[in-house]
Design a protein around this motif. Sequence first.
Motif, PDB file in Angstrom:
ATOM      1  N   PHE A  10      11.421   4.410  -4.376  1.00  0.00           N
ATOM      2  CA  PHE A  10       9.600   4.780  -4.379  1.00  0.00           C
ATOM      3  C   PHE A  10       9.274   5.078  -3.370  1.00  0.00           C
ATOM      4  CE2 PHE A  10       6.665   1.583  -3.981  1.00  0.00           C
ATOM      5  CZ  PHE A  10       5.294   2.171  -4.518  1.00  0.00           C
ATOM      6  N   ASP A  11       7.704   6.031  -3.789  1.00  0.00           N
ATOM      7  CA  ASP A  11       8.047   6.132  -2.814  1.00  0.00           C
ATOM      8  C   ASP A  11       5.591   5.935  -2.474  1.00  0.00           C
ATOM      9  OD1 ASP A  11       6.360   7.677  -0.418  1.00  0.00           O
ATOM     10  OD2 ASP A  11       5.491   9.553  -1.793  1.00  0.00           O
ATOM     11  N   PRO A  12       5.804   4.832  -1.675  1.00  0.00           N
ATOM     12  CA  PRO A  12       4.593   3.384  -0.942  1.00  0.00           C
ATOM     13  C   PRO A  12       3.384   5.138  -0.777  1.00  0.00           C
ATOM     14  CG  PRO A  12       6.151   3.416   0.640  1.00  0.00           C
ATOM     15  CD  PRO A  12       6.655   4.272  -0.069  1.00  0.00           C
ATOM     16  N   LYS A  13       3.772   5.735  -0.278  1.00  0.00           N
ATOM     17  CA  LYS A  13       2.398   6.529   0.413  1.00  0.00           C
ATOM     18  C   LYS A  13       1.002   6.607  -0.467  1.00  0.00           C
ATOM     19  CE  LYS A  13       0.809  10.628   3.430  1.00  0.00           C
ATOM     20  NZ  LYS A  13      -0.339  10.272   3.256  1.00  0.00           N
ATOM     21  N   PRO A  14       1.150   7.500  -1.640  1.00  0.00           N
ATOM     22  CA  PRO A  14       0.611   7.797  -2.474  1.00  0.00           C
ATOM     23  C   PRO A  14      -0.426   6.660  -2.865  1.00  0.00           C
ATOM     24  CG  PRO A  14       2.501   8.323  -3.810  1.00  0.00           C
ATOM     25  CD  PRO A  14       2.903   7.502  -2.194  1.00  0.00           C
ATOM     26  N   VAL A  15       0.309   4.668  -2.907  1.00  0.00           N
ATOM     27  CA  VAL A  15      -0.013   3.822  -3.043  1.00  0.00           C
ATOM     28  C   VAL A  15      -0.989   3.351  -1.757  1.00  0.00           C
ATOM     29  CG1 VAL A  15       0.306   1.512  -3.644  1.00  0.00           C
ATOM     30  CG2 VAL A  15       1.354   3.146  -4.794  1.00  0.00           C
ATOM     31  N   LEU A  16      -0.479   3.732  -0.991  1.00  0.00           N
ATOM     32  CA  LEU A  16      -1.475   3.081   0.659  1.00  0.00           C
ATOM     33  C   LEU A  16      -2.814   4.013   0.707  1.00  0.00           C
ATOM     34  CD1 LEU A  16       1.805   2.778   2.330  1.00  0.00           C
ATOM     35  CD2 LEU A  16       0.523   1.089   1.554  1.00  0.00           C
TER      36      LEU A  16
END
Length: 107
Positions: A10-16
């Motif tokens: 899971f890549d949290p960067k887009p959500v952040l």
Amino acid sequence: MPAKLPTHAFDPKPVLDLIASIEGDLQRLKGLVEQQVEKFDPANPHNKAPDGKLTEEGVECCYRMFDEGKSRYSVAQQMKISFAAATHRFNTWRKMGGAKRKRTLLG
């Protein structure tokens, strides 16, 4: 038996990034609303009646100064009223709920 790890991480960067964008938008909206909050002027001549007593607008101006944490002395000086009158208004302001009281409109 060890738990299997998911094959995709899971890549949290887009959500952040989305959260940061939303927070920025909310701050801009807050700024727009805060600018429209009516400022009051203790020196406004409409705060006093011809007999020298405070008008309803003048009383609300006192209460808003108390809302901001101003002292009775400061309110008395800025409104050009006696310390006793400011103390009376302060006590009434507290009885009305202090900063949680229902504000009246100015103007």
